[in-house]
Design a protein around this motif. Structure first.
Motif, mmCIF file in Angstrom:
data_model
loop_
_atom_site.group_PDB
_atom_site.id
_atom_site.type_symbol
_atom_site.label_atom_id
_atom_site.label_comp_id
_atom_site.label_asym_id
_atom_site.label_seq_id
_atom_site.Cartn_x
_atom_site.Cartn_y
_atom_site.Cartn_z
ATOM 1 N N PHE A 119 -16.232 -10.602 23.987
ATOM 2 C CA PHE A 119 -15.718 -9.863 23.178
ATOM 3 C C PHE A 119 -15.325 -10.503 21.707
ATOM 4 O O PHE A 119 -15.564 -10.094 20.936
ATOM 5 N N PRO A 120 -14.721 -11.874 22.010
ATOM 6 C CA PRO A 120 -14.495 -12.580 20.828
ATOM 7 C C PRO A 120 -15.618 -13.252 19.946
ATOM 8 O O PRO A 120 -15.671 -12.924 18.779
ATOM 9 N N VAL A 121 -16.761 -13.266 20.684
ATOM 10 C CA VAL A 121 -17.828 -13.732 20.036
ATOM 11 C C VAL A 121 -18.735 -12.437 19.330
ATOM 12 O O VAL A 121 -19.123 -12.426 18.159
ATOM 13 N N MET A 122 -18.585 -11.297 19.949
ATOM 14 C CA MET A 122 -19.026 -9.999 19.261
ATOM 15 C C MET A 122 -18.322 -9.748 17.998
ATOM 16 O O MET A 122 -18.940 -9.252 17.137
ATOM 17 N N PHE A 140 -9.310 -30.062 21.062
ATOM 18 C CA PHE A 140 -9.505 -30.322 19.549
ATOM 19 C C PHE A 140 -10.816 -31.098 19.217
ATOM 20 O O PHE A 140 -11.118 -31.099 17.984
ATOM 21 N N ILE A 141 -11.505 -31.159 20.372
ATOM 22 C CA ILE A 141 -12.957 -31.741 20.112
ATOM 23 C C ILE A 141 -14.258 -30.824 20.659
ATOM 24 O O ILE A 141 -14.774 -30.659 20.099
ATOM 25 N N GLN A 142 -13.977 -30.713 21.934
ATOM 26 C CA GLN A 142 -14.888 -30.117 22.815
ATOM 27 C C GLN A 142 -15.038 -28.612 22.344
ATOM 28 O O GLN A 142 -16.239 -27.941 21.819
ATOM 29 N N ILE A 143 -13.959 -27.880 22.173
ATOM 30 C CA ILE A 143 -13.876 -26.365 21.842
ATOM 31 C C ILE A 143 -14.469 -26.493 20.398
ATOM 32 O O ILE A 143 -15.364 -25.591 20.208
ATOM 33 N N PRO A 144 -14.108 -27.130 19.416
ATOM 34 C CA PRO A 144 -14.713 -26.835 17.969
ATOM 35 C C PRO A 144 -16.343 -27.029 18.055
ATOM 36 O O PRO A 144 -16.663 -26.450 17.542
ATOM 37 N N LEU A 145 -16.643 -28.147 18.759
ATOM 38 C CA LEU A 145 -17.949 -28.352 18.946
ATOM 39 C C LEU A 145 -18.743 -27.108 19.360
ATOM 40 O O LEU A 145 -19.723 -26.878 19.016
ATOM 41 N N VAL A 146 -18.234 -26.777 20.623
ATOM 42 C CA VAL A 146 -18.842 -25.501 21.096
ATOM 43 C C VAL A 146 -18.765 -24.349 20.128
ATOM 44 O O VAL A 146 -19.654 -23.688 20.212
ATOM 45 N N ALA A 163 -13.332 -17.675 17.395
ATOM 46 C CA ALA A 163 -13.816 -16.800 18.595
ATOM 47 C C ALA A 163 -13.385 -17.872 20.148
ATOM 48 O O ALA A 163 -12.767 -17.320 21.016
ATOM 49 N N MET A 164 -13.820 -19.174 19.802
ATOM 50 C CA MET A 164 -13.801 -20.080 20.989
ATOM 51 C C MET A 164 -12.250 -20.170 21.464
ATOM 52 O O MET A 164 -12.054 -20.408 22.480
ATOM 53 N N PHE A 165 -11.357 -20.613 20.132
ATOM 54 C CA PHE A 165 -10.254 -20.706 20.549
ATOM 55 C C PHE A 165 -9.301 -19.464 21.224
ATOM 56 O O PHE A 165 -8.353 -19.491 21.789
ATOM 57 N N ALA A 166 -9.768 -18.497 20.716
ATOM 58 C CA ALA A 166 -9.399 -17.095 20.948
ATOM 59 C C ALA A 166 -9.560 -16.965 22.681
ATOM 60 O O ALA A 166 -8.824 -16.571 23.609
ATOM 61 N N TYR A 167 -10.773 -17.290 23.346
ATOM 62 C CA TYR A 167 -11.339 -17.284 24.496
ATOM 63 C C TYR A 167 -10.554 -18.338 25.412
ATOM 64 O O TYR A 167 -10.091 -17.823 26.392
ATOM 65 N N VAL A 168 -10.261 -19.446 24.894
ATOM 66 C CA VAL A 168 -9.497 -20.379 25.641
ATOM 67 C C VAL A 168 -7.930 -19.829 25.678
ATOM 68 O O VAL A 168 -7.458 -19.983 26.879
ATOM 69 N N LEU A 169 -7.600 -19.330 24.731
ATOM 70 C CA LEU A 169 -6.179 -18.847 24.607
ATOM 71 C C LEU A 169 -6.207 -17.809 25.814
ATOM 72 O O LEU A 169 -5.145 -17.631 26.771
ATOM 73 N N ILE A 170 -7.073 -16.832 25.933
ATOM 74 C CA ILE A 170 -7.144 -15.867 26.868
ATOM 75 C C ILE A 170 -7.047 -16.520 28.279
ATOM 76 O O ILE A 170 -6.668 -16.048 29.219
ATOM 77 N N VAL A 171 -8.009 -17.532 28.390
ATOM 78 C CA VAL A 171 -8.060 -18.300 29.905
ATOM 79 C C VAL A 171 -6.827 -18.868 30.203
ATOM 80 O O VAL A 171 -6.148 -18.845 31.389
#
Length: 274
Positions: A147-150, A210-216, A188-196
């Motif tokens: 959903f965040p990506v969509m 601050f490194i892997q998530i931005p790259l992803v 969206a990736m930060f939103a996903y991590v926050l949900i997790v």
């Protein structure tokens, strides 16, 4: 019961294995594709060869996805969840374009919501094909990621339209869409991590955050743009879909009168088409 003559190495027959075959679970895999067919059959405007052209970008991205899985050596067990999201997004996007003639002329926020609803339903049908009627923890994680990506993808279109509000051209639109995809996927990736974090009550290392998530996020954004590109190439070069595109965005520089020749805007005020 399997049987094989192994001689002195082992028994000739194995123990019988009972398998419960579920009719529902075996037909659900076709549901999202049935929805795509329904978009052609149920709407008269889509019963033409021009509408069938939307299958070309759908075929292209599927071939690319198969190639990526083979090149990376992704095992089927790992590919399954990604297949769900891929099918939901690509088929949902095709359905959204097939229904876009019904969105044309509406308020832009309403167009955004209807597109969101269309792709959400495609995802729900894809989830049904993957896990049946059982809503598992894996299903929840897929939902939290999809959903965040969509939303990022649909927002990328909306913000690109805003950036082109004073002067539209096809090249300008695609150039603005290119940076918006990774930027919004990063969010969206930060939103996903926050949900997790909230759902599983687990902490994440600073390096990952601050490194892997931005790259992803940037990688997903680049992939998203590549998925959108074949659809936009078709939309910008097809009379049918270009007119629908113009009718939904109605940007300065788009040929609104040409859209009005085919789409019915009789119930829309003149100022709404400016």
């Amino acid at each position: 019961m399997a049987s094989s003559d192994l001689g002195d190495l082992g028994s000739k027959e194995s123990e019988p294995v009972t398998y419960a075959w579920s009719f529902i679970d075996n037909i659900t895999g076709l549901v999202v594709w049935v929805a795509l067919v329904g978009a052609f059959v149920l709407f008269k405007a889509n019963r033409s060869g021009k509408a069938l052209l939307i299958l070309i970008p759908l075929l292209v991205v599927n071939i690319l996805w198969i190639g990526i899985k083979k090149v990376t050596g992704m095992p089927s067990s790992a590919a399954g969840p990604f297949d769900v999201m891929f099918n939901a997004f690509t088929i949902g996007l095709a359905i959204a374009w097939l229904l876009s003639h019904r969105f044309a002329g509406l308020n832009r926020f309403v167009v955004f919501l209807l597109t969101l609803l269309t792709m959400s339903l495609a995802f729900a049908l894809s989830i049904l094909s993957y896990s049946g009627l059982e809503f598992t923890e894996e299903t929840m994680m897929l939902t939290a990621l999809f959903f965040p990506v969509m939303v990022a993808a649909i927002l990328a279109f909306a913000l690109t339209g805003w950036c082109c509000r004073k002067n539209y051209s096809a090249l300008r639109f695609m150039l603005w869409l290119a940076p918006w995809c990774p930027v919004l996927c990063l969010i969206a990736m930060f939103a996903y991590v926050l949900i997790v974090i909230m759902a599983m009550n687990e902490s994440i290392p600073i390096g990952t955050l601050f490194i892997q998530i931005p790259l992803v996020g940037l990688l997903v954004g680049g992939i998203l743009y590549l998925l959108l590109l074949p659809y936009m190439i078709l939309v910008l070069n097809s009379d049918l879909f270009r007119q629908r595109f113009y009718g939904c965005f109605r940007l300065k520089g788009m040929l609104t009168p040409a859209v009005a020749e085919i789409e019915d805007f009789s119930d829309v005020g003149a100022t709404d088409l400016i």
